[in-house]
Design an enzyme around this catalytic site. Structure first.
Site, PDB file in Angstrom:
ATOM      1  N   ARG A  59     -53.954 -45.717  14.205  1.00  6.67           N
ATOM      2  CA  ARG A  59     -55.140 -45.273  14.949  1.00  6.67           C
ATOM      3  C   ARG A  59     -56.360 -45.181  14.049  1.00  6.67           C
ATOM      4  O   ARG A  59     -57.501 -45.240  14.535  1.00  6.67           O
ATOM      5  CB  ARG A  59     -54.836 -43.959  15.670  1.00  6.67           C
ATOM      6  N   GLU A  96     -45.652 -34.929   8.930  1.00  5.63           N
ATOM      7  CA  GLU A  96     -45.300 -33.804   9.799  1.00  5.63           C
ATOM      8  C   GLU A  96     -43.926 -34.087  10.419  1.00  5.63           C
ATOM      9  O   GLU A  96     -43.134 -33.182  10.625  1.00  5.63           O
ATOM     10  CB  GLU A  96     -46.363 -33.642  10.888  1.00  5.63           C
TER      11      GLU A  96
END
Ligand code: AMP
Length: 171
Positions: A59, A96
């Site tokens: 992205r 994460e």
């Protein structure tokens, strides 16, 4: 900023349980929202002498390429391993959700070139830190890291101590 936040969709438990995923596709498909997002990311860097925007897969390509065009400079991708065809350098990091590595073409940044790194989300900061290391190890003059979204509870900024970090939206 509320106009941007209202266009971002949050998806619980993606890509795995416990992760709240910030989905920017709902922002990108909206002409006004997309333009406002690029304006907000790029405007602090106008006239700052940035010569290259580096975007992080995937992205970061969408936002970074538009920011580069807005600033009138070139764009360079940082990609997952094995995707870039020419000679690369690589950095590993923790995510994460999982661990990963990223690469940049070894000749993508000129020594002393003023670089801005762009990505959509600053989460734990592992990806951005690895990207910063790649740019700096090629001799780039890293002028900042810019994100559309910062997840403050994850303390990504701590990984980026000493760097100039900017985020448009904080959650
Ligand atoms: P991190 O290395 O933890 O800062 O993760 C940053 C990268 O993972 C970015 O490229 C984001 O696109 C993606 N990412 C991490 N957490 C999220 C999230 N909650 N929602 C959307 N994207 C995320």
């Amino acid at each position: 900023m509320d106009a941007l936040k209202s266009r971002i969709r949050s998806v619980p438990d993606f890509p795995k349980p416990g992760i709240l995923f910030y989905d920017i596709t709902t922002l990108l498909r909206d002409a006004e929202g997309f333009k406002a997002a690029i304006d907000a990311i790029a405007s602090p860097y106008a006239g700052q002498g940035i010569a290259l925007v580096v975007g992080i897969e995937s992205r970061g390509f969408i936002l970074g390429a538009a920011v580069a065009d807005r600033l009138g400079v070139g764009f360079c991708p940082i990609r997952k391993p094995g995707k870039l065809p020419a000679k690369t350098i690589k950095e590993s990091f923790n995510l994460e959700y999982g661990s990963d590595a990223i690469e940049i073409h070894a000749d993508a940044v000129d020594p002393g070139q003023k670089v801005l790194i762009v990505d959509d989300v600053l989460a734990t900061g592992g990806t951005a830190r690895a990207a910063a290391r790649l740019v700096k190890s090629l001799g780039g003059d890293l002028r900042g890291l810019a994100f559309l979204i910062e997840l403050e509870a994850l303390n990504g900024r701590k990984q980026l101590e000493g760097e100039r970090v900017y985020s448009v939206l904080k959650y």
